[in-house]
Design an enzyme around this catalytic site. Structure first.
Site, PDB file in Angstrom:
ATOM      1  N   HIS A   1      -8.983   5.472   3.988  1.00  0.00           N
ATOM      2  CA  HIS A   1      -8.015   4.741   3.514  1.00  0.00           C
ATOM      3  C   HIS A   1      -8.278   4.122   1.754  1.00  0.00           C
ATOM      4  CE1 HIS A   1      -9.666  -0.134   3.309  1.00  0.00           C
ATOM      5  NE2 HIS A   1      -8.240   0.030   2.987  1.00  0.00           N
TER       6      HIS A   1
ATOM      7  N   ASN B   1     -14.317  -3.265   3.359  1.00  0.00           N
ATOM      8  CA  ASN B   1     -14.364  -4.390   4.331  1.00  0.00           C
ATOM      9  C   ASN B   1     -15.470  -4.653   5.290  1.00  0.00           C
ATOM     10  OD1 ASN B   1     -11.701  -4.326   2.876  1.00  0.00           O
ATOM     11  ND2 ASN B   1     -11.120  -2.681   4.750  1.00  0.00           N
TER      12      ASN B   1
ATOM     13  N   MET C   1       0.774  -1.277  -0.238  1.00  0.00           N
ATOM     14  CA  MET C   1       0.115  -0.606  -0.059  1.00  0.00           C
ATOM     15  C   MET C   1       1.169   0.897  -0.018  1.00  0.00           C
ATOM     16  SD  MET C   1      -3.192  -1.107  -0.455  1.00  0.00           S
ATOM     17  CE  MET C   1      -3.661   0.076  -0.294  1.00  0.00           C
TER      18      MET C   1
ATOM     19  N   GLU D   1     -11.239   5.552   1.180  1.00  0.00           N
ATOM     20  CA  GLU D   1     -12.877   6.211   2.587  1.00  0.00           C
ATOM     21  C   GLU D   1     -11.799   7.473   2.969  1.00  0.00           C
ATOM     22  OE1 GLU D   1     -14.695   2.092   2.935  1.00  0.00           O
ATOM     23  OE2 GLU D   1     -12.938   1.737   4.477  1.00  0.00           O
TER      24      GLU D   1
ATOM     25  N   GLU E   1      -1.363  -3.854   9.633  1.00  0.00           N
ATOM     26  CA  GLU E   1      -1.919  -3.678  10.840  1.00  0.00           C
ATOM     27  C   GLU E   1      -2.380  -4.403  11.948  1.00  0.00           C
ATOM     28  OE1 GLU E   1      -3.899  -1.405   8.650  1.00  0.00           O
ATOM     29  OE2 GLU E   1      -5.674  -2.778   8.895  1.00  0.00           O
TER      30      GLU E   1
ATOM     31  N   LYS F   1       0.463   0.454  14.681  1.00  0.00           N
ATOM     32  CA  LYS F   1       0.555   2.385  14.077  1.00  0.00           C
ATOM     33  C   LYS F   1       0.583   3.269  15.262  1.00  0.00           C
ATOM     34  CE  LYS F   1      -2.274   0.358  11.345  1.00  0.00           C
ATOM     35  NZ  LYS F   1      -2.012   0.329   9.761  1.00  0.00           N
TER      36      LYS F   1
ATOM     37  N   ASP G   1      10.812   3.641   5.533  1.00  0.00           N
ATOM     38  CA  ASP G   1      10.477   2.419   5.910  1.00  0.00           C
ATOM     39  C   ASP G   1      11.386   1.808   6.575  1.00  0.00           C
ATOM     40  OD1 ASP G   1       9.223  -0.365   6.231  1.00  0.00           O
ATOM     41  OD2 ASP G   1       8.342  -0.340   4.479  1.00  0.00           O
TER      42      ASP G   1
ATOM     43  N   ASN H   1      -6.288  -1.763  -3.339  1.00  0.00           N
ATOM     44  CA  ASN H   1      -5.174  -2.025  -3.297  1.00  0.00           C
ATOM     45  C   ASN H   1      -5.315  -3.028  -4.795  1.00  0.00           C
ATOM     46  OD1 ASN H   1      -2.586  -3.131  -3.891  1.00  0.00           O
ATOM     47  ND2 ASN H   1      -2.787  -4.850  -1.886  1.00  0.00           N
TER      48      ASN H   1
ATOM     49  N   SER I   1      -6.732  -0.305   7.714  1.00  0.00           N
ATOM     50  CA  SER I   1      -8.089  -1.129   6.779  1.00  0.00           C
ATOM     51  C   SER I   1      -9.330  -1.180   7.236  1.00  0.00           C
ATOM     52  CB  SER I   1      -7.899  -2.710   6.320  1.00  0.00           C
ATOM     53  OG  SER I   1      -6.565  -2.712   5.259  1.00  0.00           O
TER      54      SER I   1
ATOM     55  N   VAL J   1       1.350   1.320   8.206  1.00  0.00           N
ATOM     56  CA  VAL J   1       2.873  -0.149   8.335  1.00  0.00           C
ATOM     57  C   VAL J   1       1.223  -0.567   8.292  1.00  0.00           C
ATOM     58  CG1 VAL J   1       3.908   2.037   9.368  1.00  0.00           C
ATOM     59  CG2 VAL J   1       2.636   1.079   9.972  1.00  0.00           C
TER      60      VAL J   1
HETATM   61  N1  CAA Z   1       0.485  -0.139 -11.819  1.00  0.00           N
HETATM   62  C1  CAA Z   1       0.357   0.193 -12.757  1.00  0.00           C
HETATM   63  N2  CAA Z   1      -0.636  -0.446 -14.065  1.00  0.00           N
HETATM   64  C2  CAA Z   1      -0.750  -1.538 -13.271  1.00  0.00           C
HETATM   65  C3  CAA Z   1      -0.929  -2.579 -11.770  1.00  0.00           C
HETATM   66  C4  CAA Z   1       0.568  -1.775 -11.462  1.00  0.00           C
HETATM   67  N3  CAA Z   1       0.458  -1.475  -9.944  1.00  0.00           N
HETATM   68  N4  CAA Z   1      -1.409  -3.063 -11.909  1.00  0.00           N
HETATM   69  C5  CAA Z   1      -2.256  -3.781 -13.126  1.00  0.00           C
HETATM   70  N5  CAA Z   1      -1.313  -2.344 -13.544  1.00  0.00           N
HETATM   71  C6  CAA Z   1      -1.870  -2.876 -15.466  1.00  0.00           C
HETATM   72  C7  CAA Z   1      -1.895  -3.968 -15.877  1.00  0.00           C
HETATM   73  O1  CAA Z   1      -0.304  -3.184 -16.443  1.00  0.00           O
HETATM   74  C8  CAA Z   1      -3.203  -4.124 -17.368  1.00  0.00           C
HETATM   75  O2  CAA Z   1      -2.545  -3.236 -18.099  1.00  0.00           O
HETATM   76  P1  CAA Z   1      -3.523  -3.530 -19.220  1.00  0.00           P
HETATM   77  O3  CAA Z   1      -5.124  -3.781 -19.484  1.00  0.00           O
HETATM   78  O4  CAA Z   1      -3.054  -2.167 -20.476  1.00  0.00           O
HETATM   79  O5  CAA Z   1      -3.203  -4.326 -20.177  1.00  0.00           O
HETATM   80  C9  CAA Z   1      -4.066  -3.233 -15.911  1.00  0.00           C
HETATM   81  O6  CAA Z   1      -3.611  -3.319 -15.482  1.00  0.00           O
HETATM   82  C10 CAA Z   1      -4.500  -5.288 -15.820  1.00  0.00           C
HETATM   83  O7  CAA Z   1      -3.973  -5.841 -15.081  1.00  0.00           O
HETATM   84  P2  CAA Z   1      -4.124  -6.639 -15.265  1.00  0.00           P
HETATM   85  O8  CAA Z   1      -4.134  -7.402 -16.683  1.00  0.00           O
HETATM   86  O9  CAA Z   1      -2.760  -7.770 -14.796  1.00  0.00           O
HETATM   87  O10 CAA Z   1      -5.261  -7.852 -14.797  1.00  0.00           O
HETATM   88  P3  CAA Z   1      -6.366  -7.630 -14.235  1.00  0.00           P
HETATM   89  O11 CAA Z   1      -7.364  -6.925 -15.751  1.00  0.00           O
HETATM   90  O12 CAA Z   1      -7.044  -9.228 -13.859  1.00  0.00           O
HETATM   91  O13 CAA Z   1      -7.067  -6.069 -13.651  1.00  0.00           O
HETATM   92  C11 CAA Z   1      -6.847  -5.662 -11.753  1.00  0.00           C
HETATM   93  C12 CAA Z   1      -5.681  -6.412 -12.629  1.00  0.00           C
HETATM   94  C13 CAA Z   1      -7.308  -4.365 -11.465  1.00  0.00           C
HETATM   95  C14 CAA Z   1      -5.663  -5.522  -9.910  1.00  0.00           C
HETATM   96  C15 CAA Z   1      -7.856  -6.457 -11.539  1.00  0.00           C
HETATM   97  O14 CAA Z   1      -7.685  -7.958 -11.229  1.00  0.00           O
HETATM   98  C16 CAA Z   1      -8.913  -5.813  -9.978  1.00  0.00           C
HETATM   99  O15 CAA Z   1      -9.757  -4.634 -10.127  1.00  0.00           O
HETATM  100  N6  CAA Z   1      -8.859  -6.671  -8.695  1.00  0.00           N
HETATM  101  C17 CAA Z   1      -9.692  -6.693  -8.472  1.00  0.00           C
HETATM  102  C18 CAA Z   1      -9.382  -5.520  -6.982  1.00  0.00           C
HETATM  103  C19 CAA Z   1      -9.592  -5.540  -5.528  1.00  0.00           C
HETATM  104  O16 CAA Z   1     -10.572  -5.772  -5.176  1.00  0.00           O
HETATM  105  N7  CAA Z   1      -8.399  -4.375  -5.108  1.00  0.00           N
HETATM  106  C20 CAA Z   1      -9.116  -4.765  -3.499  1.00  0.00           C
HETATM  107  C21 CAA Z   1      -8.824  -5.222  -1.990  1.00  0.00           C
HETATM  108  S1  CAA Z   1      -9.316  -4.682  -0.590  1.00  0.00           S
HETATM  109  C22 CAA Z   1      -8.964  -3.786  -0.232  1.00  0.00           C
HETATM  110  O17 CAA Z   1      -7.287  -2.707  -0.797  1.00  0.00           O
HETATM  111  C23 CAA Z   1      -9.128  -3.178   1.178  1.00  0.00           C
HETATM  112  C24 CAA Z   1      -8.349  -3.420   2.254  1.00  0.00           C
HETATM  113  O18 CAA Z   1      -7.725  -2.048   2.619  1.00  0.00           O
HETATM  114  C25 CAA Z   1      -6.754  -4.339   2.559  1.00  0.00           C
END
Ligand code: CAA
Length: 382
Positions: free
Chosen positions: A144, A195, A17, A156, A96, A101, A36, A147, A123, A94
């Site tokens: 928030h 979440n 993150m 958020e 969770e 924190k 870090d 990812n 989160s 950092v």
């Molecule tokens: N930087 C720049 N570009 C990136 C990247 C990054 N870090 N990561 C992926 N991309 C780009 C890729 O290069 C790719 O580009 P093209 O389409 O032009 O080739 C595009 O994004 C799509 O990537 P992928 O083809 O590798 O795979 P994908 O179509 O599945 O997309 C994803 C990847 C956007 C991560 C998608 O899978 C997705 O939306 N996943 C769900 C993510 C999600 O739900 N996140 C929330 C998690 S919960 C959270 O974060 C809360 C918490 O508190 C923990």
């Protein structure tokens, strides 16, 4: 202070993150410091920023000159005090763990300028508890990100008990300047919106594995076939099993013991198998993203059960006054992950009575109180 007064932002933590948030701040034109605990972690974060900027350059979303400017705008640190001496806003990312924190906030509070806003990317955890480690709780707020931070639109903006309205507004405006979709979280409540709505899903996913109902790949294949960009277990690996584990412990402690993490999840944490970040978790990530075999889809798994428990949990947020409206919840859920529709948009299509019945049945089948339908769900009309 207004958003226009922010010039320099510090990010605490260069992990999944932290590096992503630093990149978002750079893309918005800010000077950024990243800190870090070890030089190698800072270096790794920096190389991930370079790699991601490289992808954006390839797709002509930025120019070569933009990239050079951004890389000139970033400074890295190991010393926490040095990293915040002249910044206007700090975003902590950092692990969770509440004690950690609080230690970071205490150190940042002692060294950052008195006008600086201190934001946490937690989160799930109480912004109020984190803020109480500082002498400026009015300037402490939740910010928030999701990812991968560079792609996910939701931020958020969470009001701790003592967060001032000025701090809330500034943070909201900053998220807009970062080209994000901010959602105001009016009450400091565990898991906030995204979440919290997804939390009961984790209980169900745990039970599915524990009871041998299906293997993770069978569920992931099914969910990918109905249009999810990632299956739910793959997403756990992607975000980090440590994040899932510590989140579950916190929910279990604060909300319901039914959130207690599974023993198989604890075993993975103990073995250092944290998912994508360590190359192994539920899946093997050592050669990149796992290939989910769609032919293994468990066709009799009905995705509506996931929608039902999400809508039900979302109604609890309305009952508790965590957000102002169902539309705000839908906005959060669409922009935080890969879903095309928010839970209430889906519920209107499926029917509240059908969803309430599914929740009633799930509560009985699994013996889980969290799944029980709320009065709001049973009444529908949202
Ligand atoms: N930087 C720049 N570009 C990136 C990247 C990054 N870090 N990561 C992926 N991309 C780009 C890729 O290069 C790719 O580009 P093209 O389409 O032009 O080739 C595009 O994004 C799509 O990537 P992928 O083809 O590798 O795979 P994908 O179509 O599945 O997309 C994803 C990847 C956007 C991560 C998608 O899978 C997705 O939306 N996943 C769900 C993510 C999600 O739900 N996140 C929330 C998690 S919960 C959270 O974060 C809360 C918490 O508190 C923990």
């Amino acid at each position: 202070m207004k958003v226009g007064n922010i010039n320099k932002i510090a990010v605490m933590g260069a992990g999944d993150m932290g590096h992503g948030i630093a990149e978002v701040a750079l893309l918005a034109g800010y000077k950024v410091t990243v800190r870090d605990i070890e030089q190698r972690l800072v270096d790794r974060g920096l190389s991930r920023i370079k790699e991601s900027l490289g992808k954006l350059l390839e797709k002509q979303k930025i120019t070569d000159e933009n990239k050079r400017t951004m890389l000139a705008n970033i400074e890295t640190f190991v010393d926490i005090g040095e990293s915040v001496t002249d910044v206007d806003l700090v975003i902590e990312a950092v692990p969770e763990i509440m004690d950690l924190k609080r230690q970071v906030f205490q150190a940042v509070d002692a060294a950052a300028p008195s006008h600086a806003i201190l934001a946490t990317n937690t989160s799930n955890m109480s912004v109020t508890d984190i803020a109480s480690a500082t002498k400026r709780p009015g300037q402490v707020v939740g910010m928030h990100f999701f990812n991968p931070a560079v792609l996910m639109k939701l931020v958020e903006v969470i009001k701790g008990e003592k967060t001032s309205e000025e701090t809330m507004q500034l943070t909201y405006d900053l998220a807009l300047k970062m080209n994000k979709v901010p959602v105001r979280v009016e009450k400091d409540s565990i898991g906030f919106v995204y979440n919290r709505v997804n939390a009961p899903t984790a209980i169900l996913l745990r039970q599915i594995v524990e009871k041998g109902i299906a293997a993770p790949e069978e569920i992931d294949a099914r969910m990918k076939k109905v249009g999810m960009p990632m299956g739910p277990y793959e997403l756990m690996d992607y975000v980090g099993l440590d994040v899932a584990y510590y989140g579950a412990l916190y929910f279990a402690d604060r909300l319901s013991s039914e959130y207690q993490p599974a023993s198989w999840l604890k075993a993975k944490i103990d073995a250092g198998e944290l998912g994508k970040k360590t190359g192994k978790g539920i899946y093997d990530w050592s050669k990149g993203r796992p290939e989910i075999d769609l032919s293994k889809a468990k066709e009799d798994f009905d995705p509506t059960v996931l929608i039902a428990i999400q809508v039900n949990e979302a109604t609890k947020l309305l009952e508790e006054g965590v957000v102002k409206s169902a539309d705000e919840i839908d906005k959060a859920m669409v922009n935080g992950g890969g879903a095309g529709f928010g839970p209430f948009q889906l519920a209107r299509g499926i029917g509240y009575d059908k969803l309430a019945k599914i929740c009633e049945d799930l509560a009985q089948q699994y013996g889980v109180t969290v799944f029980k339908p709320t009065e709001t769900l049973k009444q529908g009309n949202i």
